[in-house]
Design a protein around this motif. Structure first.
Motif, mmCIF file in Angstrom:
data_model
loop_
_atom_site.group_PDB
_atom_site.id
_atom_site.type_symbol
_atom_site.label_atom_id
_atom_site.label_comp_id
_atom_site.label_asym_id
_atom_site.label_seq_id
_atom_site.Cartn_x
_atom_site.Cartn_y
_atom_site.Cartn_z
ATOM 1 N N UNK A 198 0.833 -1.197 0.000
ATOM 2 C CA UNK A 198 0.000 0.000 0.000
ATOM 3 C C UNK A 198 0.873 1.254 0.000
ATOM 4 N N UNK A 199 1.867 1.287 0.889
ATOM 5 C CA UNK A 199 2.742 2.457 0.962
ATOM 6 C C UNK A 199 3.542 2.632 -0.324
ATOM 7 N N UNK A 200 3.977 1.528 -0.914
ATOM 8 C CA UNK A 200 4.767 1.591 -2.135
ATOM 9 C C UNK A 200 3.955 2.139 -3.307
ATOM 10 N N UNK A 239 -1.532 4.287 -10.466
ATOM 11 C CA UNK A 239 -2.615 3.369 -10.096
ATOM 12 C C UNK A 239 -2.829 3.283 -8.590
ATOM 13 N N UNK A 240 -2.127 4.104 -7.837
ATOM 14 C CA UNK A 240 -2.192 4.006 -6.390
ATOM 15 C C UNK A 240 -2.980 5.130 -5.748
ATOM 16 N N UNK A 241 -3.158 5.076 -4.436
ATOM 17 C CA UNK A 241 -3.902 6.119 -3.725
ATOM 18 C C UNK A 241 -3.228 7.485 -3.826
ATOM 19 N N UNK A 242 -4.050 8.509 -3.877
ATOM 20 C CA UNK A 242 -3.558 9.897 -3.897
ATOM 21 C C UNK A 242 -3.648 10.543 -2.514
ATOM 22 N N UNK A 243 -4.411 9.924 -1.620
ATOM 23 C CA UNK A 243 -4.585 10.465 -0.272
ATOM 24 C C UNK A 243 -4.436 9.339 0.737
ATOM 25 N N UNK A 244 -3.898 9.674 1.894
ATOM 26 C CA UNK A 244 -3.687 8.681 2.950
ATOM 27 C C UNK A 244 -4.045 9.286 4.292
ATOM 28 N N UNK A 245 -4.863 8.549 5.068
ATOM 29 C CA UNK A 245 -5.177 8.913 6.447
ATOM 30 C C UNK A 245 -4.437 7.953 7.367
ATOM 31 N N UNK A 246 -3.653 8.483 8.289
ATOM 32 C CA UNK A 246 -2.825 7.672 9.181
ATOM 33 C C UNK A 246 -3.296 7.878 10.614
ATOM 34 N N UNK A 247 -3.584 6.772 11.307
ATOM 35 C CA UNK A 247 -3.986 6.834 12.714
ATOM 36 C C UNK A 247 -3.023 5.995 13.543
ATOM 37 N N UNK A 253 12.863 0.065 4.215
ATOM 38 C CA UNK A 253 13.276 0.892 3.080
ATOM 39 C C UNK A 253 12.639 2.268 3.219
ATOM 40 N N UNK A 254 12.834 2.882 4.381
ATOM 41 C CA UNK A 254 12.052 4.044 4.798
ATOM 42 C C UNK A 254 12.281 5.269 3.921
ATOM 43 N N UNK A 255 13.444 5.407 3.333
ATOM 44 C CA UNK A 255 13.668 6.554 2.447
ATOM 45 C C UNK A 255 12.718 6.497 1.262
ATOM 46 N N UNK A 256 12.565 5.315 0.691
ATOM 47 C CA UNK A 256 11.642 5.145 -0.430
ATOM 48 C C UNK A 256 10.207 5.416 0.003
ATOM 49 N N UNK A 310 5.592 11.815 0.254
ATOM 50 C CA UNK A 310 5.730 13.170 -0.279
ATOM 51 C C UNK A 310 5.014 13.337 -1.612
ATOM 52 N N UNK A 311 4.752 12.233 -2.309
ATOM 53 C CA UNK A 311 4.094 12.301 -3.618
ATOM 54 C C UNK A 311 2.573 12.373 -3.515
ATOM 55 N N UNK A 312 2.029 12.275 -2.310
ATOM 56 C CA UNK A 312 0.578 12.294 -2.134
ATOM 57 C C UNK A 312 -0.005 13.682 -2.375
ATOM 58 N N UNK A 313 -1.263 13.712 -2.790
ATOM 59 C CA UNK A 313 -1.999 14.970 -2.860
ATOM 60 C C UNK A 313 -2.493 15.393 -1.483
#
Length: 702
Positions: A389-391, A397-405, A415-418, A424-427
């Protein structure tokens, strides 16, 4: 005084909380059976974030310019923040569909919050894209337990049963540092004449308590388990009656281990053949005299690209000896996160619905949809696992928005840098947290939420015991609970159903949704938990065994402290032997990266350190590189000098810690600080989708 539970690991140690002026005092709750009043230093200092200067008490939003450039985070009202999030989510869903929005949960959330987050994703957002950081905790053990035993509960027996074992094998666990109050069980076991075996490439404080310590090359634990079973079979020590009566598939496994003689195990693992024989002889002789053998696995053998196979191989050993289902014997997994067990039972995982039901099962979908009041066909299908999911974030083809709880992905992901680049690429990135963690610092919207002592909710500990954290104080002004955040967003998104904010009401709904599932909570209530010091699942609403002439119809179910006494979780009641083949770590040392890197915890910190690094009473040493004196001499370095550790994914610099308690071909870095997971490998276990946190090829230089 309020009784509650520690906010950290899966022991969920009982404690008392008392208001003393503006402060909160932690005290011993000796009646709670899991820890009997004992706490580790993290537990005793758990109130350290109360009134902390870095505590978030107002929402923060980041404005974006017309050209897409991002400004600084600024304070905002709750209405502004929630309206902004809802408007952006609505626009993204309208443009690219519901799967353009993703949700990432945590194994530290209460059952109520994890349940509500899964419901929110599938009903209010309509997305399949939800998973949680518990995928990185014990998913390999969960996958193996489901396949072999038909049910995944970390420990299928109370933790105190450990004391009753005659031989305990701890594979990949440093219990004395990760869950110190539980280490007393090792001492009591040995006091009554039992033996403890620890399998770990480092000689940890847990290994210091052991009668036998085996130090395999990282990534080779599976070969050791195969070698032990080879010797059990060769000695004619298999409990053939048990195998015939309670299992299936053993003949194929018997054939598969014929080539794993001790000398081959030695070549693969680095463990001397005589030590392999010593472990097997100990297990065989114990079983022969009717003694009890218990195997417990943890992250050290599970966080590998063959983690689930390694667990299966140890389950095979336990089954061959006829141990699972006996009191004080069998197999179990030592869960890590506070709600690592409950967090995966009620809908945070990409493939699951409440009650540990599969989202692909039509009957499960119909039942849960009925509780939620929606059409089963409206529920999305299976989504991506946590790392996948994170990748995919921000890709076409992936998500543009992410909610983190409740998760600090920037520090905790492999591979945290990636992964940071993907964030950072999210809208839109929205983070709900109590401090400005490294992940929250990247967010477009930060929502300040309550901490453990400011809210009520249930957790499910490593034994499957559902316990109740009770609110002891009022949250700071401006802070909301995650349940209130979810309800506020759901309303703004036009959810077809309302979302409750009272945790007891949510828990009652969770019980109805889980009813009839493998993890059935329908017979558990807050009042029962208070009265019984927790209730073990499965606990249906009524006990069928209580009907008839020996008991009243509809009597409450007592809960299930011990599983598998009569039958396993598969429909036929039998456990499954499953063949495993050793492949080794996904990344092997080479001329450029000649060492093994492994990662883990230290006593004074927890997970990504977002909370514990801010508690002044806990030692914040920062990261370090643990290495053997032989390796230190080759590098020309001494204790305390700065070293650079490099892998194919990145580099970090930290002081050397020269010790004789680690293999000379291995270095260790704790993962509580930024750096360690910039190095780790994102290779995934094909069954559990667990990343290979515990081993990769590395180079070290002064």
């Amino acid at each position: 005084m309020t009784t509650s539970h520690c906010p950290y690991c899966s022991l969920q140690c009982g404690m008392t909380l008392t208001r003393e002026g503006r402060s909160l005092a932690v005290g011993a709750w000796e009646a709670f059976p899991v820890n009997e009043g004992a706490l580790c230093r993290k537990g005793w200092t758990a109130a350290g974030l109360r009134g902390h200067r870095e505590r978030l008490t107002t929402p923060l939003v980041r404005d974006r310019a017309a050209d897409g450039s991002r400004g600084e985070l600024r304070p905002a009202t709750w209405d502004e923040a929630l309206d902004l999030v809802a408007d952006r989510l609505t626009a993204i869903r309208a443009e690219d569909g519901p799967d353009a929005v993703a949700v990432f949960g945590a194994g530290g959330l209460t059952n109520e919050k994890g349940y509500q987050l899964g419901k929110f994703a599938r009903v209010a957002l309509g997305t399949s894209q939800i998973d949680y950081n518990g995928r990185w905790c014990m998913s390999s053990a969960a996958s193996a337990g489901l396949r072999a035993l038909g049910l995944d509960r970390g420990l299928p027996f109370p933790l105190a049963d450990v004391e009753r074992a005659d031989v305990l094998v701890l594979a990949g666990s440093n219990l004395a540092e990760t869950a110190p109050p539980a280490a007393r069980h090792l001492d009591r076991l040995r006091e009554r004449g039992g033996r403890v075996v620890v399998v770990d490439p480092r000689r940890t404080p847990t290994a210091d308590r052991a009668d036998l310590h085996l130090a395999p090359v990282p990534g080779t634990d599976l070969a050791l388990a195969l070698g032990v079973l080879h010797l059990v079979v060769a000695a004619g020590a298999v409990d053939e009656d048990y195998v015939a009566a309670r299992t299936s598939g053993f003949d194929a496994v018997r054939r598969s281990v014929t080539s794993w003689w001790p000398e081959r195990v030695e070549r693969v693992t680095g463990i001397a053949a005589d030590e392999v024989r010593a472990l097997a002889d100990l297990l065989i002789s114990t079983a022969a005299r009717g003694g009890r053998v218990m195997v417990l696995t943890a992250r050290g053998v599970e966080q590998h690209s063959q983690g689930s196979d390694t667990v299966l191989a140890w389950i095979n050993v336990a089954l061959a000896l006829g141990m699972p289902g006996r009191e004080g014997a069998g197999y179990g997994c030592l869960t890590g996160q506070g709600n690592g067990q409950g967090g995966r039972e009620h809908g945070q995982k990409a493939d699951q619905l409440p009650g540990y039901r599969l989202i692909t099962d039509p009957a499960a979908r119909a039942h849960v949809a009925g509780v939620w009041g929606v059409d089963p066909d409206s529920l999305p299908g299976k989504g991506r696992s946590a790392y996948e999911l994170l990748e995919a974030l921000g890709t076409p083809d992936g998500p543009r928005a992410l909610l983190v709880h409740g998760s600090n992905i920037v520090v905790s992901a492999p591979n945290a840098t990636h992964v940071t680049e993907r964030l950072a690429a999210l809208d839109l990135l929205v983070v709900a947290d109590l401090v400005l963690s490294e992940t929250a610092a990247m967010a477009d919207v930060v929502l300040p939420v309550t901490q453990w002592a400011e809210e009520t909710g249930t957790m499910t500990n490593l034994e499957g015991r559902v316990v109740l954290r009770q609110r002891a104080l009022t949250p700071p002004e401006g802070v909301r609970t995650d349940l209130e955040v979810i309800a506020g967003l759901a309303e703004r998104l036009g959810s077809p159903v309302a979302f409750a904010t009272d945790p007891e009401e949510v828990f009652a709904e969770l019980g109805r949704a889980s009813a009839g599932g493998p993890a059935d909570y329908s017979g558990i209530t807050y009042d029962r938990i208070r009265a019984e010091h927790g209730v073990f699942w499965p606990c249906p609403a009524t006990d069928p065994a209580a009907g008839g002439p020996d008991g009243p119809e509809g009597a409450p179910h007592p809960g299930t402290p011990r599983l598998f006494a009569d039958r396993f979780g598969h429909p036929d009641g039998r456990a499954r032997f499953l063949v495993t083949e050793f492949r080794g770590a996904a990344e092997q040392p080479c001329a450029d990266y000649p060492l093994h890197l492994t990662t883990g915890r230290v006593l004074g910190q927890y997970q990504s350190g977002a909370q514990t690094r801010r508690v002044k009473e806990l030692p914040d040493t920062g990261p370090f590189v643990e290495l053997h004196p032989q390796l230190a001499r080759r590098l020309g370095t001494t204790d305390g000098e700065l070293l650079t550790v490099r892998t194919r994914r990145g580099a970090m610099r930290a002081p050397a810690r020269v010790v004789a308690t680690i293999r000379p071909d291995t270095v260790f870095v704790p993962f509580h600080w930024v750096g360690a997971n910039r190095l780790t490998n994102d290779a995934l276990d094909p069954a559990s989708r667990m990343p290979e946190f515990k081993v990769c090829a590395a180079a070290v230089s002064a």
